[in-house]
Design a protein around this motif. Structure first.
Motif, short mmCIF file in Angstrom:
data_model
loop_
_atom_site.label_atom_id
_atom_site.label_comp_id
_atom_site.label_asym_id
_atom_site.label_seq_id
_atom_site.Cartn_x
_atom_site.Cartn_y
_atom_site.Cartn_z
N HIS A 21 -3.30 -8.24 3.57
CA HIS A 21 -2.06 -7.52 3.84
C HIS A 21 -1.38 -8.11 5.08
CE1 HIS A 21 0.65 -4.23 4.79
NE2 HIS A 21 0.38 -3.71 3.60
N ASN B 163 5.24 -0.42 -3.67
CA ASN B 163 3.98 0.03 -3.06
C ASN B 163 3.20 0.89 -4.06
OD1 ASN B 163 3.99 -0.87 -0.27
ND2 ASN B 163 5.72 0.51 0.04
N GLU C 112 0.82 -1.21 0.00
CA GLU C 112 0.00 0.00 0.00
C GLU C 112 0.86 1.27 0.00
OE1 GLU C 112 -3.83 -2.14 2.05
OE2 GLU C 112 -2.79 -0.62 3.23
N1 URA Z 1 2.85 -1.68 4.43
C1 URA Z 1 2.86 -1.55 3.09
O1 URA Z 1 1.85 -1.72 2.43
N2 URA Z 1 4.01 -1.25 2.52
C2 URA Z 1 5.14 -1.08 3.18
O2 URA Z 1 6.15 -0.79 2.56
C3 URA Z 1 5.10 -1.23 4.57
C4 URA Z 1 3.95 -1.52 5.19
#
Ligand code: URA
Length: 256
Positions: free
Chosen positions: A227, A154, A114
């Motif tokens: 996630h 990301n 993200e």
């Molecule tokens: N969460 C994410 O989505 N990306 C990162 O780089 C770290 C935490």
């Protein structure tokens, strides 16, 4: 005549008048509020500046600017440079570093998270905090790692303040860079971590429904997954993540 009264005296006088029954303030000279303001006549043949409105500055469309900058990038380093010079996303102002990617460019698997959190912002690398450590363990379970065969990025390269969710406009203006990132990195498949990446890449969210089901975007097979940060909070969902990882492993086998 300028009044020499100080604030406290003026206030005491006002209060005294109110006590006497004063309920309105009236000036010495009446004001005719129906009378139109008199304008000085314009000399013939000249146009007042107010007759022609100044030309409106052209509105800059951040998505359009991002698309042009992304398309012009011919390599990953060029793309990184284009993102470094993109000034239309306010998140950039509050971030310490641009977080571009980690791992092996050209790997068969590209993971899209993200946005950077505090640790990633400090180190300038994606997924280095607790969620990142879990991600590494998840990848290792199917023989993937960032040192040899996985590439990680990301949706957003800058940390949102207090790790808030990125706004739709922020996502929208960074998608052209992400799409170009995928084109230049040329993975065989994408893994989307969480809702924000699903929204950016698939235009959909609802990770509980999307996860575990292959989709397609930008000409690539796409696997949405929970996630890792969510899995840290909801460890009983790791079973679903494990099933999704096995799907990825099987697809890699089938594609090779
Ligand atoms: N969460 C994410 O989505 N990306 C990162 O780089 C770290 C935490």
């Amino acid at each position: 005549m300028e009044s020499a009264l100080d604030f406290h005296t003026a206030r005491a006088l006002l209060e005294w008048q109110i006590e006497l029954g004063v309920s309105e303030t009236i000036g010495d000279v009446p004001v005719n509020r129906y009378q139109l303001e008199q304008k000085a006549p314009k000399p013939k043949g000249t146009r007042a500046a107010s007759d022609t409105p100044p030309p409106k500055p052209k509105a800059v469309d951040p998505v359009d600017v991002a698309q042009k900058a992304a398309r012009a990038a011919e390599s990953l380093s060029g793309l990184r440079a284009a993102m470094e010079s993109f000034d239309l996303c306010d998140l950039k102002k509050g971030a310490r570093n641009l977080v571009f990617s980690d791992g092996q460019a050209g790997a068969r698997v590209m993971i899209i998270g993200e946005a950077p959190g505090r640790d990633e912002d400090r180190q300038g690398k994606p997924f280095v905090g607790r969620a990142g450590q879990l991600l590494d363990r998840m990848l290792a379970a199917i023989d993937l790692n960032r040192d040899s065969n996985a590439y990680i990025t990301n949706v957003l390269p800058w940390r949102p303040p207090q790790n808030r969710d990125p706004l739709p406009a922020e996502i929208g203006m960074m998608v052209p860079f992400l799409k170009r990132h995928v084109e230049l990195a040329q993975p065989d498949l994408l893994i989307l971590m969480g809702n924000i990446s699903c929204r950016a890449v698939l235009g959909k969210q609802g990770i509980t429904r999307l996860r575990g089901n292959w989709a397609e975007a930008w000409g690539k097979p796409v696997m949405p997954m929970f996630h890792p940060a969510y899995l840290l909070r909801q460890p009983h969902m790791k079973r679903a993540a494990w099933a999704d990882l096995l799907e990825v492993k099987a697809r890699l086998g089938a594609l090779s």
